[in-house]
Design a protein around this motif. Structure first.
Motif, PDB file in Angstrom:
ATOM      1  N   HIS A 149       5.816 -25.235 -15.914  1.00  0.00           N
ATOM      2  CA  HIS A 149       5.815 -24.679 -17.108  1.00  0.00           C
ATOM      3  C   HIS A 149       5.439 -22.980 -17.080  1.00  0.00           C
ATOM      4  O   HIS A 149       4.696 -22.507 -17.592  1.00  0.00           O
ATOM      5  CB  HIS A 149       4.448 -25.284 -17.786  1.00  0.00           C
ATOM      6  CG  HIS A 149       4.831 -26.774 -18.321  1.00  0.00           C
ATOM      7  ND1 HIS A 149       5.496 -27.052 -19.340  1.00  0.00           N
ATOM      8  CD2 HIS A 149       4.827 -27.936 -17.695  1.00  0.00           C
ATOM      9  CE1 HIS A 149       5.601 -28.149 -19.516  1.00  0.00           C
ATOM     10  NE2 HIS A 149       5.294 -28.786 -18.668  1.00  0.00           N
ATOM     11  N   ARG A 190       1.592 -19.846 -15.705  1.00  0.00           N
ATOM     12  CA  ARG A 190       1.978 -21.044 -16.414  1.00  0.00           C
ATOM     13  C   ARG A 190       1.029 -21.588 -17.557  1.00  0.00           C
ATOM     14  O   ARG A 190      -0.018 -21.544 -17.500  1.00  0.00           O
ATOM     15  CB  ARG A 190       1.966 -22.149 -15.273  1.00  0.00           C
ATOM     16  CG  ARG A 190       0.647 -22.664 -14.487  1.00  0.00           C
ATOM     17  CD  ARG A 190       0.699 -23.473 -13.397  1.00  0.00           C
ATOM     18  NE  ARG A 190       1.621 -24.839 -13.704  1.00  0.00           N
ATOM     19  CZ  ARG A 190       1.027 -25.951 -14.168  1.00  0.00           C
ATOM     20  NH1 ARG A 190      -0.465 -25.782 -14.339  1.00  0.00           N
ATOM     21  NH2 ARG A 190       1.639 -26.769 -14.332  1.00  0.00           N
ATOM     22  N   LEU A 191       1.846 -22.297 -18.363  1.00  0.00           N
ATOM     23  CA  LEU A 191       0.954 -23.000 -19.546  1.00  0.00           C
ATOM     24  C   LEU A 191       0.404 -24.296 -19.355  1.00  0.00           C
ATOM     25  O   LEU A 191       1.200 -25.367 -18.722  1.00  0.00           O
ATOM     26  CB  LEU A 191       1.983 -22.959 -20.593  1.00  0.00           C
ATOM     27  CG  LEU A 191       1.409 -23.508 -22.051  1.00  0.00           C
ATOM     28  CD1 LEU A 191       0.477 -22.619 -22.642  1.00  0.00           C
ATOM     29  CD2 LEU A 191       2.574 -23.789 -23.221  1.00  0.00           C
ATOM     30  N   VAL A 192      -1.044 -24.606 -19.564  1.00  0.00           N
ATOM     31  CA  VAL A 192      -1.495 -25.649 -19.237  1.00  0.00           C
ATOM     32  C   VAL A 192      -2.063 -26.292 -20.626  1.00  0.00           C
ATOM     33  O   VAL A 192      -2.755 -25.605 -21.269  1.00  0.00           O
ATOM     34  CB  VAL A 192      -2.842 -25.397 -18.257  1.00  0.00           C
ATOM     35  CG1 VAL A 192      -3.536 -26.840 -17.903  1.00  0.00           C
ATOM     36  CG2 VAL A 192      -2.209 -24.772 -17.094  1.00  0.00           C
ATOM     37  N   GLU A 193      -1.342 -27.360 -20.893  1.00  0.00           N
ATOM     38  CA  GLU A 193      -1.590 -27.922 -22.352  1.00  0.00           C
ATOM     39  C   GLU A 193      -2.945 -28.749 -22.115  1.00  0.00           C
ATOM     40  O   GLU A 193      -2.912 -29.856 -21.315  1.00  0.00           O
ATOM     41  CB  GLU A 193      -0.271 -28.566 -22.956  1.00  0.00           C
ATOM     42  CG  GLU A 193       0.536 -27.494 -23.182  1.00  0.00           C
ATOM     43  CD  GLU A 193       1.843 -28.334 -24.025  1.00  0.00           C
ATOM     44  OE1 GLU A 193       1.737 -29.390 -24.047  1.00  0.00           O
ATOM     45  OE2 GLU A 193       2.691 -27.319 -24.106  1.00  0.00           O
ATOM     46  N   GLY A 194      -4.062 -28.749 -22.960  1.00  0.00           N
ATOM     47  CA  GLY A 194      -4.739 -29.778 -22.963  1.00  0.00           C
ATOM     48  C   GLY A 194      -5.421 -29.967 -24.296  1.00  0.00           C
ATOM     49  O   GLY A 194      -4.843 -29.787 -25.278  1.00  0.00           O
ATOM     50  N   ASP A 195      -6.837 -29.830 -24.307  1.00  0.00           N
ATOM     51  CA  ASP A 195      -7.407 -29.721 -25.811  1.00  0.00           C
ATOM     52  C   ASP A 195      -7.086 -28.480 -26.350  1.00  0.00           C
ATOM     53  O   ASP A 195      -6.841 -28.474 -27.426  1.00  0.00           O
ATOM     54  CB  ASP A 195      -9.110 -29.969 -25.642  1.00  0.00           C
ATOM     55  CG  ASP A 195      -9.350 -31.300 -25.351  1.00  0.00           C
ATOM     56  OD1 ASP A 195      -8.401 -32.137 -25.448  1.00  0.00           O
ATOM     57  OD2 ASP A 195     -10.590 -31.362 -24.656  1.00  0.00           O
ATOM     58  N   VAL A 196      -6.855 -27.613 -25.390  1.00  0.00           N
ATOM     59  CA  VAL A 196      -6.410 -25.928 -26.035  1.00  0.00           C
ATOM     60  C   VAL A 196      -5.386 -25.706 -25.167  1.00  0.00           C
ATOM     61  O   VAL A 196      -5.396 -25.989 -23.715  1.00  0.00           O
ATOM     62  CB  VAL A 196      -7.509 -25.195 -26.077  1.00  0.00           C
ATOM     63  CG1 VAL A 196      -8.501 -25.371 -27.043  1.00  0.00           C
ATOM     64  CG2 VAL A 196      -8.360 -24.975 -24.853  1.00  0.00           C
ATOM     65  N   ASP A 197      -4.484 -24.620 -25.374  1.00  0.00           N
ATOM     66  CA  ASP A 197      -3.429 -24.111 -24.484  1.00  0.00           C
ATOM     67  C   ASP A 197      -4.073 -23.282 -23.737  1.00  0.00           C
ATOM     68  O   ASP A 197      -4.749 -22.107 -24.143  1.00  0.00           O
ATOM     69  CB  ASP A 197      -2.360 -23.698 -25.319  1.00  0.00           C
ATOM     70  CG  ASP A 197      -1.261 -24.693 -25.882  1.00  0.00           C
ATOM     71  OD1 ASP A 197      -1.800 -25.891 -25.708  1.00  0.00           O
ATOM     72  OD2 ASP A 197      -0.742 -24.418 -26.750  1.00  0.00           O
ATOM     73  N   GLU A 198      -3.985 -23.340 -22.435  1.00  0.00           N
ATOM     74  CA  GLU A 198      -4.602 -22.062 -21.479  1.00  0.00           C
ATOM     75  C   GLU A 198      -3.479 -21.730 -20.633  1.00  0.00           C
ATOM     76  O   GLU A 198      -2.362 -22.407 -20.322  1.00  0.00           O
ATOM     77  CB  GLU A 198      -5.608 -22.950 -20.603  1.00  0.00           C
ATOM     78  CG  GLU A 198      -6.878 -23.640 -21.310  1.00  0.00           C
ATOM     79  CD  GLU A 198      -7.883 -24.056 -20.465  1.00  0.00           C
ATOM     80  OE1 GLU A 198      -7.665 -23.998 -19.404  1.00  0.00           O
ATOM     81  OE2 GLU A 198      -8.856 -24.455 -21.228  1.00  0.00           O
ATOM     82  N   ASP A 218       9.092 -22.910 -18.650  1.00  0.00           N
ATOM     83  CA  ASP A 218       8.541 -23.316 -20.205  1.00  0.00           C
ATOM     84  C   ASP A 218       9.642 -22.816 -21.239  1.00  0.00           C
ATOM     85  O   ASP A 218       9.973 -21.708 -21.070  1.00  0.00           O
ATOM     86  CB  ASP A 218       6.943 -23.108 -20.170  1.00  0.00           C
ATOM     87  CG  ASP A 218       6.573 -23.673 -21.419  1.00  0.00           C
ATOM     88  OD1 ASP A 218       6.142 -25.070 -21.034  1.00  0.00           O
ATOM     89  OD2 ASP A 218       6.373 -23.320 -22.574  1.00  0.00           O
ATOM     90  N   GLU A 239       8.593 -21.476 -23.650  1.00  0.00           N
ATOM     91  CA  GLU A 239       7.697 -20.105 -23.914  1.00  0.00           C
ATOM     92  C   GLU A 239       8.087 -18.928 -23.037  1.00  0.00           C
ATOM     93  O   GLU A 239       7.649 -17.846 -23.207  1.00  0.00           O
ATOM     94  CB  GLU A 239       6.232 -20.326 -23.969  1.00  0.00           C
ATOM     95  CG  GLU A 239       5.829 -21.234 -24.964  1.00  0.00           C
ATOM     96  CD  GLU A 239       6.074 -20.868 -26.365  1.00  0.00           C
ATOM     97  OE1 GLU A 239       5.994 -19.787 -26.973  1.00  0.00           O
ATOM     98  OE2 GLU A 239       6.630 -22.039 -27.341  1.00  0.00           O
TER      99      GLU A 239
END
Length: 284
Positions: free
Chosen positions: A146, A163-171, A186, A188
């Motif tokens: 990602h 890298r994009l980390v997807e959870g409750d919010v994108d970090e 990714d 993006e």
């Protein structure tokens, strides 16, 4: 700096002419094919690396001989120097695991170990996202997934990626990895060319590649399973642990609208068209 970007041809579902055999396996030779759109960020990342760090950019794919057109399209995208097609009837009906074994072997068969292998995050047909990580596992290389931004410190032998980390919010997470490394981009990912020299290099490479892509077959190496010394028991259908339980073919969508052709020289027809459009322009 040597990079390899993995790409794949996928069925052109827009055509509605996807062909399957009686066992539910896709018949790629009889199906219109386009380059996997999810590979485009990987190609952009490889191009950015070539422009910033120089070196050689290669593109590799596994598929039937017709995939040469897919590789030509990829060459035009990444301004690749050379192309590699892994093509053999023994490779047909491979699942992601058998594909990963074949691709990893192809990468190891190159005359020079790449610094980075790029891959898209998934294919538009399988949607599993397995092939990139499985290929990295076969190579036993560090992998970053990602990736949305990337730079390479060739002297230090390391890459730094966001890298994009997807959870409750994108970090956004910043990580480093030693070379050689495997990078899964990714959607993006966007290349960045902040220096004027990079933008000029981009222009020069584009002009060179337009000429090279015309004769792309002269820059393409084709390997079969014997060239790669692959055991038929571990590739293709025999080497694929995935079992397809069923396939629902995608029918071609029926036309739902009638079209009326009007020549620009047909004054009466154009008048009727304007009258028809005026009703909707007025809110009717």
């Amino acid at each position: 700096m040597r990079t390899v970007t993995l790409t794949k041809g996928v069925p052109d579902f827009r055509e509605g002419q996807v062909s399957f055999d009686e066992d539910g396996h896709l018949e790629r030779g009889d199906t219109p094919t386009v380059m996997n759109p999810n590979d485009e960020p990987a190609l952009r990342a490889a191009l950015q690396t070539k422009i910033r760090r120089g070196g050689t950019a290669s593109v590799m794919s596994m598929g039937p001989p017709g995939y040469g057109d897919v590789l030509r399209e990829a060459m035009e995208s990444v301004y690749a120097d050379d192309l590699y097609l892994l093509s053999d009837r023994e490779l047909a009906a491979s699942d992601t695991w058998a594909t990963a074994i074949t691709l990893a072997t192809g990468i190891q068969h190159l005359d020079e170990t790449p610094d980075i292998v790029f891959a898209g995050f998934k294919t538009a047909d399988g949607e599993t996202g397995h092939t990139g990580p499985q290929t990295a596992w076969c190579l036993d290389w560090p992998m970053v997934t990602h990736v949305v931004a990337l730079d390479v410190d060739e002297d230090a032998g390391r890459l730094r990626a966001k890298r994009l980390v997807e959870g409750d919010v994108d970090e956004i997470e910043t990580v480093e990895a030693p070379l050689p490394a495997f990078v899964v981009t990714d959607p993006e990912f966007e290349p960045s060319y902040r220096k004027a020299a990079h933008r000029l290099q981009h222009k020069d490479l584009r002009e060179e590649t337009v000429e090279r892509a015309v004769d792309h077959e002269d820059h393409m190496t084709v390997w079969d399973h014997e060239d790669l010394n692959l055991d038929p028991d571990f590739i293709g259908l025999d080497g694929s642990p995935t079992i397809v339980s069923g396939v629902d073919p995608i029918p071609k969508a029926p036309a739902e609208r009638d079209a009326t052709m009007i020549s620009p020289g047909d004054a009466d027809g154009m008048g009727e068209l304007v009258d028809e459009m005026a009703r909707f322009a007025g809110g009717d």
